[in-house]
Design a protein around this motif. Structure first.
Motif, PDB file in Angstrom:
ATOM      1  N   UNK A   1      19.513  13.286  -0.857  1.00 49.12           N
ATOM      2  CA  UNK A   1      19.083  13.179   0.324  1.00 49.12           C
ATOM      3  C   UNK A   1      20.201  13.576   1.369  1.00 49.12           C
ATOM      4  N   UNK A   2      19.681  14.563   2.447  1.00 49.54           N
ATOM      5  CA  UNK A   2      20.423  15.015   3.584  1.00 49.54           C
ATOM      6  C   UNK A   2      19.694  14.305   4.908  1.00 49.54           C
ATOM      7  N   UNK A   3      20.704  14.066   5.769  1.00 46.12           N
ATOM      8  CA  UNK A   3      20.037  13.639   7.088  1.00 46.12           C
ATOM      9  C   UNK A   3      21.183  14.135   8.072  1.00 46.12           C
ATOM     10  N   UNK A   4      20.893  14.190   9.490  1.00 42.83           N
ATOM     11  CA  UNK A   4      21.727  14.325  10.401  1.00 42.83           C
ATOM     12  C   UNK A   4      23.009  13.328  10.273  1.00 42.83           C
ATOM     13  N   UNK A   5      24.197  13.821  10.260  1.00 40.65           N
ATOM     14  CA  UNK A   5      25.465  12.951  10.122  1.00 40.65           C
ATOM     15  C   UNK A   5      25.687  12.570   8.822  1.00 40.65           C
TER      16      UNK A   5
ATOM     17  N   UNK B   1      25.767   9.096   9.714  1.00 39.04           N
ATOM     18  CA  UNK B   1      24.346   9.470   9.883  1.00 39.04           C
ATOM     19  C   UNK B   1      23.570   8.236   9.226  1.00 39.04           C
ATOM     20  N   UNK B   2      24.237   7.253   8.233  1.00 40.03           N
ATOM     21  CA  UNK B   2      23.739   6.332   7.679  1.00 40.03           C
ATOM     22  C   UNK B   2      23.212   5.233   8.558  1.00 40.03           C
ATOM     23  N   UNK B   3      23.921   5.231   9.730  1.00 41.86           N
ATOM     24  CA  UNK B   3      23.915   3.910  10.534  1.00 41.86           C
ATOM     25  C   UNK B   3      22.440   4.000  11.367  1.00 41.86           C
TER      26      UNK B   3
ATOM     27  N   UNK C   1      10.559   3.721   7.027  1.00 38.19           N
ATOM     28  CA  UNK C   1       9.964   4.895   6.458  1.00 38.19           C
ATOM     29  C   UNK C   1      11.311   5.303   4.986  1.00 38.19           C
ATOM     30  N   UNK C   2      12.686   4.952   5.633  1.00 39.10           N
ATOM     31  CA  UNK C   2      13.596   5.066   4.684  1.00 39.10           C
ATOM     32  C   UNK C   2      13.448   4.122   3.598  1.00 39.10           C
ATOM     33  N   UNK C   3      13.337   2.730   4.176  1.00 42.68           N
ATOM     34  CA  UNK C   3      13.562   1.833   3.373  1.00 42.68           C
ATOM     35  C   UNK C   3      12.158   1.510   2.125  1.00 42.68           C
ATOM     36  N   UNK C   4      11.011   2.222   2.730  1.00 44.16           N
ATOM     37  CA  UNK C   4       9.881   2.215   2.002  1.00 44.16           C
ATOM     38  C   UNK C   4      10.056   3.230   1.019  1.00 44.16           C
ATOM     39  N   UNK C   5      10.685   4.461   0.998  1.00 43.35           N
ATOM     40  CA  UNK C   5      10.890   5.564   0.428  1.00 43.35           C
ATOM     41  C   UNK C   5      11.821   5.064  -0.836  1.00 43.35           C
ATOM     42  N   UNK C   6      13.044   4.317  -0.611  1.00 41.33           N
ATOM     43  CA  UNK C   6      13.584   4.049  -1.610  1.00 41.33           C
ATOM     44  C   UNK C   6      13.290   2.974  -2.269  1.00 41.33           C
TER      45      UNK C   6
ATOM     46  N   UNK D   1      25.131   1.377   1.963  1.00 45.34           N
ATOM     47  CA  UNK D   1      24.496   0.560   3.187  1.00 45.34           C
ATOM     48  C   UNK D   1      23.025   0.706   3.435  1.00 45.34           C
ATOM     49  N   UNK D   2      22.373   1.876   2.961  1.00 46.91           N
ATOM     50  CA  UNK D   2      21.078   2.155   3.176  1.00 46.91           C
ATOM     51  C   UNK D   2      20.344   1.439   2.009  1.00 46.91           C
ATOM     52  N   UNK D   3      21.126   1.488   0.704  1.00 50.43           N
ATOM     53  CA  UNK D   3      20.446   0.727  -0.350  1.00 50.43           C
ATOM     54  C   UNK D   3      20.450  -0.888  -0.088  1.00 50.43           C
ATOM     55  N   UNK D   4      21.420  -1.364   0.460  1.00 45.99           N
ATOM     56  CA  UNK D   4      21.707  -2.693   1.067  1.00 45.99           C
ATOM     57  C   UNK D   4      20.469  -3.048   2.025  1.00 45.99           C
TER      58      UNK D   4
END
Length: 193
Positions: free
Chosen positions: A7-11, A76-78, A85-90, A108-111
């Motif tokens: 996954x790539x995202x700003x930051x 950029x995770x914060x 949408x991110x939660x749903x994809x994970x 942090x995103x997994x949590x």
């Protein structure tokens, strides 16, 4: 053919994404017979501006057709915390049996998605309080470079992400293959300081 997505995202922290990419793309390109395909993805398939201002262009938008997912860290995770949408994809990736992994503050995103509940995990050395605040039931390990807890693998920052990626090759294709990949990319860390 099993699909591997980073996954790539700003930051995004450049080396959190590109360190594992170096390992995993070397594996999938040099050992095509192992049957994996690697790609860089973003939410919409557009380029992102990484933490140190590198502009990174993904191959395509993220998809649910993923068997190994790597979520890098970075500031950029914060802004992605709480993003449905991110939660749903994970969750979809995890629920359909993908191996979901993180580097650094990608944990942090997994949590945030509930994937670290009651599970051992590691992250960037100064972000354990953040991790625990998001998921108080996780079992943080401040010493581990990476932790494989089955269908979830987390790693600490930058170089630990490279080590985790080599572990993933070992897990998915065997120790000999992981050693061949390490040799091919000449990953022989010996810090000068």
């Amino acid at each position: 053919m099993p699909q591997l997505q980073i996954l790539l995202f700003d930051g995004v922290e450049e080396l959190d994404a590109m360190g594992p990419w170096e390992v995993l793309s070397a594996w999938t390109r040099q050992f095509a017979e192992d049957g994996w395909r690697a790609s860089l993805v973003s939410r919409d398939g557009r380029a992102v501006t990484a933490a140190k201002t590198a502009v990174l262009t993904p191959h395509h938008a993220w998809s649910d057709d993923v068997d190994l997912l790597i979520v890098p860290g970075g500031a950029g995770t914060r802004p992605l915390l709480g993003d449905a949408e991110v939660r749903g994809w994970l969750h979809r990736a995890h629920d359909r049996g993908a191996l979901v992994t993180s580097v650094c503050t990608g944990a942090l995103l997994l949590a945030d998605a509930g994937l670290l509940a009651g599970r051992p995990a590691t992250t960037y050395h100064s972000c354990f309080d953040e991790l625990f605040a998001i998921e108080p039931t996780c079992l943080p390990d401040r010493e581990a470079r990476w932790i494989d807890s089955g269908e979830i693998v987390t790693s600490a920052g930058v170089s630990a992400g490279i080590d985790m990626a080599l572990h993933l090759v070992d897990r998915l294709a065997g120790t000999d293959r992981a050693r061949q990949v390490r040799r091919a990319i000449q990953y022989d860390p010996l810090p000068p300081v």
